[in-house]
Write a protein that holds these residues in place. Structure first.
Motif, PDB file in Angstrom:
ATOM      1  N   ILE A   3       0.840  -1.206   0.000  1.00 18.94           N
ATOM      2  CA  ILE A   3       0.000   0.000   0.000  1.00 18.94           C
ATOM      3  C   ILE A   3       0.877   1.259   0.000  1.00 18.94           C
ATOM      4  CG2 ILE A   3      -1.815   1.268   1.242  1.00 18.94           C
ATOM      5  CD1 ILE A   3      -2.697  -1.421  -0.051  1.00 18.94           C
ATOM      6  N   SER A   4       1.919   1.285   0.876  1.00 15.21           N
ATOM      7  CA  SER A   4       2.762   2.494   0.924  1.00 15.21           C
ATOM      8  C   SER A   4       3.468   2.701  -0.419  1.00 15.21           C
ATOM      9  CB  SER A   4       3.774   2.420   2.071  1.00 15.21           C
ATOM     10  OG  SER A   4       4.587   1.286   1.943  1.00 15.21           O
ATOM     11  N   GLY A   5       3.892   1.584  -1.052  1.00 16.37           N
ATOM     12  CA  GLY A   5       4.569   1.691  -2.349  1.00 16.37           C
ATOM     13  C   GLY A   5       3.624   2.140  -3.458  1.00 16.37           C
ATOM     14  N   VAL A   6       2.389   1.620  -3.440  1.00 18.75           N
ATOM     15  CA  VAL A   6       1.407   2.019  -4.456  1.00 18.75           C
ATOM     16  C   VAL A   6       1.133   3.530  -4.340  1.00 18.75           C
ATOM     17  CG1 VAL A   6      -1.039   1.831  -5.096  1.00 18.75           C
ATOM     18  CG2 VAL A   6       0.320  -0.231  -4.790  1.00 18.75           C
ATOM     19  N   GLY A   7       1.045   4.029  -3.098  1.00 16.58           N
ATOM     20  CA  GLY A   7       0.838   5.473  -2.881  1.00 16.58           C
ATOM     21  C   GLY A   7       1.966   6.283  -3.504  1.00 16.58           C
ATOM     22  N   ALA A   8       3.216   5.811  -3.310  1.00 17.45           N
ATOM     23  CA  ALA A   8       4.371   6.535  -3.858  1.00 17.45           C
ATOM     24  C   ALA A   8       4.364   6.490  -5.386  1.00 17.45           C
ATOM     25  CB  ALA A   8       5.666   5.944  -3.306  1.00 17.45           C
ATOM     26  N   ALA A   9       3.968   5.336  -5.959  1.00 18.80           N
ATOM     27  CA  ALA A   9       3.905   5.220  -7.426  1.00 18.80           C
ATOM     28  C   ALA A   9       2.819   6.144  -7.977  1.00 18.80           C
ATOM     29  CB  ALA A   9       3.627   3.768  -7.812  1.00 18.80           C
ATOM     30  N   LEU A  10       1.676   6.200  -7.281  1.00 16.72           N
ATOM     31  CA  LEU A  10       0.594   7.094  -7.711  1.00 16.72           C
ATOM     32  C   LEU A  10       1.044   8.555  -7.667  1.00 16.72           C
ATOM     33  CD1 LEU A  10      -2.544   5.538  -5.981  1.00 16.72           C
ATOM     34  CD2 LEU A  10      -2.197   5.839  -8.432  1.00 16.72           C
ATOM     35  N   PHE A  11       1.901   8.882  -6.683  1.00 19.12           N
ATOM     36  CA  PHE A  11       2.416  10.249  -6.570  1.00 19.12           C
ATOM     37  C   PHE A  11       3.140  10.645  -7.860  1.00 19.12           C
ATOM     38  CE2 PHE A  11       5.652  13.376  -5.449  1.00 19.12           C
ATOM     39  CZ  PHE A  11       4.927  14.294  -4.717  1.00 19.12           C
ATOM     40  N   LEU A  12       3.915   9.695  -8.413  1.00 16.39           N
ATOM     41  CA  LEU A  12       4.617   9.967  -9.673  1.00 16.39           C
ATOM     42  C   LEU A  12       3.625  10.224 -10.805  1.00 16.39           C
ATOM     43  CD1 LEU A  12       7.536   7.373  -9.906  1.00 16.39           C
ATOM     44  CD2 LEU A  12       7.706   9.853  -9.711  1.00 16.39           C
ATOM     45  N   VAL A  13       2.596   9.371 -10.888  1.00 17.55           N
ATOM     46  CA  VAL A  13       1.601   9.504 -11.962  1.00 17.55           C
ATOM     47  C   VAL A  13       0.879  10.847 -11.838  1.00 17.55           C
ATOM     48  CG1 VAL A  13      -0.522   8.525 -12.922  1.00 17.55           C
ATOM     49  CG2 VAL A  13       1.285   7.005 -12.092  1.00 17.55           C
ATOM     50  N   TYR A  14       0.467  11.193 -10.611  1.00 12.26           N
ATOM     51  CA  TYR A  14      -0.249  12.458 -10.417  1.00 12.26           C
ATOM     52  C   TYR A  14       0.683  13.665 -10.563  1.00 12.26           C
ATOM     53  CZ  TYR A  14      -4.665  10.294  -9.682  1.00 12.26           C
ATOM     54  OH  TYR A  14      -5.819   9.613  -9.927  1.00 12.26           O
ATOM     55  N   GLY A  15       2.003  13.430 -10.380  1.00 16.85           N
ATOM     56  CA  GLY A  15       2.966  14.494 -10.666  1.00 16.85           C
ATOM     57  C   GLY A  15       2.908  14.878 -12.145  1.00 16.85           C
ATOM     58  N   LEU A  16       2.786  13.875 -13.007  1.00 12.27           N
ATOM     59  CA  LEU A  16       2.684  14.141 -14.454  1.00 12.27           C
ATOM     60  C   LEU A  16       1.367  14.853 -14.781  1.00 12.27           C
ATOM     61  CD1 LEU A  16       4.046  10.760 -15.865  1.00 12.27           C
ATOM     62  CD2 LEU A  16       5.196  12.974 -15.840  1.00 12.27           C
ATOM     63  N   TRP A  17       0.295  14.416 -14.166  1.00  7.17           N
ATOM     64  CA  TRP A  17      -1.033  15.030 -14.342  1.00  7.17           C
ATOM     65  C   TRP A  17      -0.977  16.502 -13.901  1.00  7.17           C
ATOM     66  CZ3 TRP A  17      -5.579  15.917 -16.192  1.00  7.17           C
ATOM     67  CH2 TRP A  17      -6.730  16.156 -15.456  1.00  7.17           C
ATOM     68  N   ASP A  18      -0.263  16.744 -12.797  1.00  6.05           N
ATOM     69  CA  ASP A  18      -0.130  18.110 -12.272  1.00  6.05           C
ATOM     70  C   ASP A  18       0.697  18.979 -13.226  1.00  6.05           C
ATOM     71  OD1 ASP A  18      -0.566  20.058 -10.213  1.00  6.05           O
ATOM     72  OD2 ASP A  18       1.506  19.791  -9.589  1.00  6.05           O
ATOM     73  N   GLN A  19       1.738  18.357 -13.788  1.00  5.65           N
ATOM     74  CA  GLN A  19       2.601  19.074 -14.733  1.00  5.65           C
ATOM     75  C   GLN A  19       1.782  19.515 -15.958  1.00  5.65           C
ATOM     76  OE1 GLN A  19       5.445  19.713 -13.747  1.00  5.65           O
ATOM     77  NE2 GLN A  19       6.860  20.068 -15.427  1.00  5.65           N
ATOM     78  N   TRP A  20       0.955  18.615 -16.460  1.00  8.67           N
ATOM     79  CA  TRP A  20       0.093  18.927 -17.618  1.00  8.67           C
ATOM     80  C   TRP A  20      -0.875  20.049 -17.245  1.00  8.67           C
ATOM     81  CZ3 TRP A  20      -5.258  18.556 -18.349  1.00  8.67           C
ATOM     82  CH2 TRP A  20      -5.691  18.738 -19.665  1.00  8.67           C
ATOM     83  N   TRP A  21      -1.425  19.964 -16.032  1.00  8.35           N
ATOM     84  CA  TRP A  21      -2.390  20.955 -15.544  1.00  8.35           C
ATOM     85  C   TRP A  21      -1.754  22.342 -15.509  1.00  8.35           C
ATOM     86  CZ3 TRP A  21      -7.539  20.284 -14.147  1.00  8.35           C
ATOM     87  CH2 TRP A  21      -8.131  21.329 -13.444  1.00  8.35           C
ATOM     88  N   HIS A  22      -0.513  22.396 -14.969  1.00  6.01           N
ATOM     89  CA  HIS A  22       0.169  23.688 -14.869  1.00  6.01           C
ATOM     90  C   HIS A  22       0.465  24.258 -16.262  1.00  6.01           C
ATOM     91  CE1 HIS A  22       0.363  23.976 -10.631  1.00  6.01           C
ATOM     92  NE2 HIS A  22       1.121  22.918 -10.460  1.00  6.01           N
ATOM     93  N   GLY A  23       0.733  23.359 -17.227  1.00 11.27           N
ATOM     94  CA  GLY A  23       0.951  23.816 -18.599  1.00 11.27           C
ATOM     95  C   GLY A  23      -0.291  24.501 -19.158  1.00 11.27           C
TER      96      GLY A  23
END
Lengths: 363, 172
Positions: free
Chosen positions: A109-129
């Motif tokens: 569970i802790s690892g899945v949360g960290a992996a999701l953080f990476l995915v949502y980091g990309l989503w956030d990057q697109w959003w800021h663009g």
């Protein structure tokens, strides 16, 4: 049988403590990064991808994620070599991608949360663009990032709950539950997007998550003072961040040659989102422990929603909300608090199931 | 244990080392201006993107013709004539010689008014930038954005449901 007997006699550090501490340390870094970042935006302002508060946020998830990955890979290797896997390290191992990986459930569970953080980091990057470098804490991708970190924090609670029969497990449950509670007070800002009618959805949501996590901690520890211990750790974090957030912001602004904003109030942002009434709630929970969970949960919800405007009056000098809004929010706090009490109690019981069965117990 | 701590210390040192030189803040680029007369004061309102779209953040600058020294004031933002937000006119953090709002987004599309109440050596004055048209938000509808962003929450709920069904007995 004492569960520590499974550790080898030569070992000085209890088995499972090191990776659990690294995951907890990562979540604390995330919390530090968040309180610092919120303060930075309110008191100074200019932002890039690589500010120090942002790096704390990234490092927190990276450290928790890498520690989780290391444990999963070591457990997988042990399973493939048919070596005995000790479930005190993160709980029973479950198969991932068929039987490709054997992952202790807490670290999964802790690892899945960290992996999701990476995915949502990309989503956030697109959003800021698309939307610009907005400093809006409750934008959808930011809530996605906060939820991802929360999942890592839930994993940390699970990892320590496995070892609740040992002293480090008890302390770890209190610390990880307190970290999750403090962090969730920011995530609930996403509830501003919901139509609440006369109800202050953020205050009602804060009451729900505070009561739920407090009850969860109390029931997983299942000892008198469990709720109070979690609340005291939250209060200690609140006090520490009350000092740290404005201090670190000012030091970092000085170091980078940036001035404070005109009219910056310096009032700690994140610590002020944590209900100061939480210790009162915990005392009520301890005193009412013989009553059903929904009763003490409702009392907790009422205390938090009733005191939230008082806290803002004390810190920001805000006016008292109108009576209709105040009463509607307190009623919502009572209903959600009752639900949170029942859910928190059940979650505590669920976490107790993670503890490896003792040899003399026939489960 | 010692190796773990050394590794952690190394990571933190690396992060600290990398953080400082990479801080380079975007300058404020004004691409559109409007004029507002607030009593005796000529104000130039600058926008870093144009046209303005809802939820899209931009830098606003508010520059009196003879500078901000000795002046203070209040900015009120009205949406369809109803005040939504107000605050003192503060210097822009990245353009300190003028007042401004940094990376600020207008929350709703529609017709907005920016009202300036300015006090200074020549007395007090009020002026308004009327009919500031804020276009619809760019990007996908908010419902879709929220659906994507709350997947971790629904994942957590699914995990809880599975765990709930498997843990019906009470553990002492």
């Amino acid at each position: 049988m004492d569960i520590t007997a499974v550790a080898s006699p030569a070992r000085t550090v209890p088995r499972g403590l090191v990776p659990a501490s690294v995951v907890l340390g990562g979540t604390l870094l995330s919390l530090i990064g968040l309180t610092w970042d919120i303060q930075w935006h309110s008191d100074v302002g200019p932002d890039t991808f690589f500010t120090m508060p942002h790096l704390f946020l990234y490092a927190g998830s990276a450290i928790s994620g890498l520690a989780s990955l290391a444990v999963v890979l070591m457990t997988t290797a042990d399973t493939k070599r048919a070596k005995e896997v000790d479930p005190i390290v993160g709980g029973r191992a479950v198969g991932v991608f068929g039987r490709t990986f054997a992952a202790p459930v807490g670290y999964l569970i802790s690892g899945v949360g960290a992996a999701l953080f990476l995915v949502y980091g990309l989503w956030d990057q697109w959003w800021h663009g698309l939307y610009g470098f907005d400093a809006v804490i409750d934008s959808p991708p930011h809530i996605g990032l906060l939820l991802s970190i929360s999942i890592t924090m839930v994993g940390a609670v699970m990892i320590f709950a496995v070892a609740r029969d040992q002293r480090w497990g008890t302390y770890g449950v209190a610390a990880s539950a307190a970290t999750l509670l403090a962090f969730s007070m920011v995530t609930v800002l996403g509830l501003r997007a919901l139509p609440g009618g006369p109800v202050n959805t953020v205050n009602a949501g804060s009451a729900f998550f505070s009561v739920m996590i407090l009850f969860m901690g109390a029931y997983v520890l299942k000892q008198r003072g469990g709720a109070l211990t979690v609340a005291v750790v939250v209060a200690a974090l609140q006090a520490l961040f009350w000092w740290f957030s404005p201090w670190a912001t000012e030091v970092y602004a000085d170091a980078t040659g940036l001035p404070l904003r005109d009219y910056a109030d310096g009032i700690p942002g994140l610590p002020n989102m944590i209900p100061m009434s939480l210790v009162l709630v915990a005392i009520a929970v301890e005193l009412l422990h013989k009553l059903p969970a929904w009763v003490s949960g409702a009392v907790g919800g009422v205390i938090i929603t009733a005191c939230a405007p008082l806290q803002r009056m004390l810190t920001y000098g805000s006016p008292f909300p109108n009576t209709e809004r105040y009463i509607a929010t307190v009623v919502a706090g009572a209903v959600l608090g009752a639900l949170a009490g029942m859910l928190g109690r059940r979650f505590g019981h669920m976490l107790r199931h993670l503890v490896p069965a003792k040899e003399n117990r026939h489960a | 244990m010692r190796r773990t701590l050394l590794g952690l210390a190394g990571t933190v040192a690396l992060l600290l080392g990398l953080a400082t030189p990479s801080l380079a803040f975007e300058p404020v680029n004004v691409v559109h201006t409007e004029k507002v007369q607030a009593g005796p004061y000529d104000l130039t309102v600058g926008f870093s993107t144009w046209p303005v779209k809802a939820m899209q953040s931009l830098d606003f600058t508010f520059a009196p013709e003879d500078g901000i020294a000795g002046k203070k004031g209040t900015l009120t933002m009205l949406h369809s004539g109803v005040a939504q937000d107000d605050g003192p006119l503060a210097r822009h953090p990245r353009k300190r010689e003028v007042w401004g709002l940094d990376i600020h987004a207008m929350p709703e599309p529609g017709t907005w008014t920016l009202r300036f109440d300015v006090e200074g050596p020549a007395g007090a004055g009020t002026g308004e930038l009327k009919n500031l048209q804020v276009m619809e938000q760019p990007g996908p509808p908010m419902g879709l954005s929220w659906a994507i962003s709350t997947i971790p929450l629904f994942g957590l709920i699914a995990l809880i449901v599975i765990a709930w069904r498997r843990t019906r007995t009470t553990v002492e």
